[in-house]
Design a protein around this motif. Structure first.
Motif, PDB file in Angstrom:
ATOM      1  N   VAL A 145       0.860  -1.183   0.000  1.00  0.00           N
ATOM      2  CA  VAL A 145       0.000   0.000   0.000  1.00  0.00           C
ATOM      3  C   VAL A 145       0.891   1.226   0.000  1.00  0.00           C
ATOM      4  N   LEU A 146       0.537   2.234  -0.789  1.00  0.00           N
ATOM      5  CA  LEU A 146       1.382   3.403  -0.980  1.00  0.00           C
ATOM      6  C   LEU A 146       0.902   4.600  -0.164  1.00  0.00           C
ATOM      7  N   VAL A 147       1.840   5.298   0.445  1.00  0.00           N
ATOM      8  CA  VAL A 147       1.526   6.546   1.132  1.00  0.00           C
ATOM      9  C   VAL A 147       1.319   7.662   0.112  1.00  0.00           C
ATOM     10  N   THR A 148       2.170   7.713  -0.916  1.00  0.00           N
ATOM     11  CA  THR A 148       2.042   8.695  -1.994  1.00  0.00           C
ATOM     12  C   THR A 148       1.974   7.952  -3.317  1.00  0.00           C
ATOM     13  N   ILE A 149       1.391   8.609  -4.352  1.00  0.00           N
ATOM     14  CA  ILE A 149       1.247   7.874  -5.619  1.00  0.00           C
ATOM     15  C   ILE A 149       1.802   8.666  -6.799  1.00  0.00           C
ATOM     16  N   HIS A 150       0.938   9.260  -7.609  1.00  0.00           N
ATOM     17  CA  HIS A 150       1.358   9.817  -8.891  1.00  0.00           C
ATOM     18  C   HIS A 150       1.840  11.261  -8.768  1.00  0.00           C
ATOM     19  N   VAL A 151       2.999  11.410  -8.162  1.00  0.00           N
ATOM     20  CA  VAL A 151       3.670  12.702  -8.065  1.00  0.00           C
ATOM     21  C   VAL A 151       5.161  12.458  -8.289  1.00  0.00           C
ATOM     22  N   SER A 152       5.913  13.544  -8.508  1.00  0.00           N
ATOM     23  CA  SER A 152       7.355  13.383  -8.674  1.00  0.00           C
ATOM     24  C   SER A 152       7.972  12.851  -7.379  1.00  0.00           C
ATOM     25  N   LEU A 153       9.162  12.300  -7.492  1.00  0.00           N
ATOM     26  CA  LEU A 153       9.835  11.767  -6.300  1.00  0.00           C
ATOM     27  C   LEU A 153      10.088  12.872  -5.289  1.00  0.00           C
ATOM     28  N   ARG A 154      10.455  14.060  -5.761  1.00  0.00           N
ATOM     29  CA  ARG A 154      10.689  15.175  -4.852  1.00  0.00           C
ATOM     30  C   ARG A 154       9.396  15.519  -4.093  1.00  0.00           C
ATOM     31  N   GLN A 155       8.264  15.558  -4.815  1.00  0.00           N
ATOM     32  CA  GLN A 155       6.987  15.848  -4.164  1.00  0.00           C
ATOM     33  C   GLN A 155       6.592  14.731  -3.211  1.00  0.00           C
ATOM     34  N   ALA A 156       6.876  13.488  -3.606  1.00  0.00           N
ATOM     35  CA  ALA A 156       6.526  12.353  -2.755  1.00  0.00           C
ATOM     36  C   ALA A 156       7.215  12.462  -1.406  1.00  0.00           C
ATOM     37  N   ILE A 157       8.489  12.813  -1.405  1.00  0.00           N
ATOM     38  CA  ILE A 157       9.220  12.949  -0.150  1.00  0.00           C
ATOM     39  C   ILE A 157       8.586  14.013   0.727  1.00  0.00           C
ATOM     40  N   GLU A 158       8.170  15.111   0.110  1.00  0.00           N
ATOM     41  CA  GLU A 158       7.530  16.189   0.867  1.00  0.00           C
ATOM     42  C   GLU A 158       6.176  15.752   1.425  1.00  0.00           C
ATOM     43  N   GLN A 159       5.513  14.822   0.730  1.00  0.00           N
ATOM     44  CA  GLN A 159       4.183  14.389   1.149  1.00  0.00           C
ATOM     45  C   GLN A 159       4.205  13.256   2.181  1.00  0.00           C
ATOM     46  N   VAL A 160       5.381  12.759   2.512  1.00  0.00           N
ATOM     47  CA  VAL A 160       5.492  11.747   3.571  1.00  0.00           C
ATOM     48  C   VAL A 160       5.450  12.483   4.905  1.00  0.00           C
ATOM     49  N   THR A 161       4.261  12.622   5.447  1.00  0.00           N
ATOM     50  CA  THR A 161       4.053  13.320   6.711  1.00  0.00           C
ATOM     51  C   THR A 161       3.506  12.347   7.751  1.00  0.00           C
ATOM     52  N   PHE A 162       3.515  12.792   9.002  1.00  0.00           N
ATOM     53  CA  PHE A 162       2.951  11.977  10.081  1.00  0.00           C
ATOM     54  C   PHE A 162       1.504  11.609   9.781  1.00  0.00           C
ATOM     55  N   ASP A 163       0.701  12.591   9.390  1.00  0.00           N
ATOM     56  CA  ASP A 163      -0.713  12.335   9.129  1.00  0.00           C
ATOM     57  C   ASP A 163      -0.910  11.387   7.954  1.00  0.00           C
ATOM     58  N   ALA A 164      -0.088  11.549   6.899  1.00  0.00           N
ATOM     59  CA  ALA A 164      -0.242  10.698   5.718  1.00  0.00           C
ATOM     60  C   ALA A 164       0.095   9.244   6.038  1.00  0.00           C
ATOM     61  N   VAL A 165       1.155   9.032   6.808  1.00  0.00           N
ATOM     62  CA  VAL A 165       1.541   7.660   7.164  1.00  0.00           C
ATOM     63  C   VAL A 165       0.500   7.042   8.091  1.00  0.00           C
ATOM     64  N   LEU A 166       0.041   7.791   9.089  1.00  0.00           N
ATOM     65  CA  LEU A 166      -0.951   7.257  10.018  1.00  0.00           C
ATOM     66  C   LEU A 166      -2.260   6.946   9.296  1.00  0.00           C
ATOM     67  N   GLU A 167      -2.690   7.827   8.395  1.00  0.00           N
ATOM     68  CA  GLU A 167      -3.925   7.574   7.643  1.00  0.00           C
ATOM     69  C   GLU A 167      -3.787   6.336   6.771  1.00  0.00           C
ATOM     70  N   THR A 168      -2.614   6.131   6.186  1.00  0.00           N
ATOM     71  CA  THR A 168      -2.374   4.933   5.372  1.00  0.00           C
ATOM     72  C   THR A 168      -2.491   3.678   6.226  1.00  0.00           C
ATOM     73  N   LEU A 169      -1.937   3.717   7.423  1.00  0.00           N
ATOM     74  CA  LEU A 169      -2.032   2.570   8.325  1.00  0.00           C
ATOM     75  C   LEU A 169      -3.482   2.292   8.712  1.00  0.00           C
TER      76      LEU A 169
END
Length: 359
Positions: free
Chosen positions: A183-207
């Motif tokens: 399961v992916l935390v981030t999807i169709h964005v650039s790698l640079r944007q993906a790193i920025e989108q790895v946040t506490f809320d995003a990871v917890l919501e994915t879980l």
């Protein structure tokens, strides 16, 4: 088997269609793999697409795999077709000249049609007229040429699946085969944007989404392994501190909610540890959370495209898809493999059974 379109009025009407199958990009292998899969038996489903395009796809197959294409005037007319008949309902918004879009090329008309089919299928699922959706592949460039603001299926389904006036519902992309689920935390964005989108809320919501969704495929307390973002999961901060600042605290918060999550684990080994191929290899995890698109999808796709399934988790309805793209090089040749599409249908049925629906 018929080589021409048949009207639904020629067939008896009993029962009810269960799954909506969107044809995907008309210039790719989507129509063909649906037709090939359909030719293998009777199915409780209806195709949302262009009857002429589906007939063209059927004609590309060998005679042994050719279902009869039945043109439906309305969605409800797809009930109870005879074995060997494939009901196709054309939703509003299909280009009148769609059949002129050639195989194997990016075409704006195909993008317009793919989006129209998805939107219609979502309406059917929301109203209960379809139990779930299985989508054939679309082409992201064609979607963009059609003026769609969404980079792919997941984002379009997320937007369309949210009731008017409500905030966009969080969804996540899962790619799965019999050996591995990611399961992916981030999807169709650039790698640079993906790193920025790895946040506490995003990871917890994915879980949270993964934990809830696993209950539908029969794992009430799935073992979730979380991959780190950096090499060696940051090596205690030597190679990056996202694991210490973001990912680790999110895992701790999830565990406090009763979610069986662990990590962050080194990304170069966590997928191998999760691979479940008994008896020689028993996976340590039931599903892996990956931080970005290629981190999670390469391990699953490396195992082969014939059994992979794409699932959108978090939607108010079931949606699955094969894990491959439009394969323009195979379109129209009659050689496209329908195995992944068949697996997507089976996954949809499994998820629906978890909701008490049998198809």
């Amino acid at each position: 088997m018929s080589d021409h379109l048949v009207d639904a009025a020629e067939t008896p009407v009993t029962g009810a269609p269960r799954l909506a199958l969107t044809m995907g990009d008309a210039c790719g292998v989507g129509p063909e793999i649906i037709a090939r899969w359909w030719g293998q038996g009777a199915h409780a489903a209806t195709v949302v697409g262009c009857p002429q395009v589906m007939q063209r796809a059927v004609a590309s197959l060998s005679a042994a795999h050719r279902p009869a294409v039945v043109r439906l005037a309305a969605w409800a007319d797809g009930r109870g077709l005879l074995p060997g008949q494939m009901g196709v309902w054309a939703p509003p918004g299909l280009p009148a000249d769609l059949i002129e879009a050639p195989w194997g090329r990016v075409d704006r008309r195909a993008g317009v049609a793919a989006a129209a089919c998805i939107r219609a299928a979502v309406r059917l699922a929301q109203s209960g007229d379809a139990a779930g959706i299985v989508t054939a592949p679309l082409h992201k460039e064609a979607l963009a040429l059609a003026g769609e603001p969404y980079p792919g299926h997941t984002e379009l389904l997320q937007a369309e699946g949210t009731p008017p006036g409500q905030p966009i519902a969080p969804v996540r992309m899962m790619l799965a085969n019999p050996q591995l689920k990611t399961v992916l935390v981030t999807i169709h964005v650039s790698l640079r944007q993906a790193i920025e989108q790895v946040t506490f809320d995003a990871v917890l919501e994915t879980l949270r989404i993964t934990h809830r969704s696993a209950q539908l495929w029969g794992q009430p307390r799935a073992r979730i392994g979380v991959a780190g973002l950096n090499p060696h999961a940051g090596e205690s901060g030597l190679f990056g501190d996202e694991e210490l600042r973001i990912i680790g605290p999110a895992i701790k918060a999830a565990r406090a909610e009763g979610i069986d999550a662990s990590g962050p684990w080194a990304p170069d080994t966590v997928f191998m540890r999760a691979r479940h191929a008994p008896p020689e290899h028993i996976g340590e995890f039931d599903v892996v959370i990956a931080m970005y698109h290629d981190q999670g999808l390469i391990p699953v796709k490396y195992m082969g495209l014939d059994q992979g399934v794409n699932v959108t988790l978090g939607l108010p309805f079931v949606r699955t898809s094969p894990d491959h793209g439009t394969a323009f090089d195979l379109a129209g040749t009659g050689r496209a493999d329908a195995s992944s599409f068949g697996q997507a249908v089976e996954m949809a049925r499994l998820l629906l059974s978890g909701r008490g629906v049998r198809v």
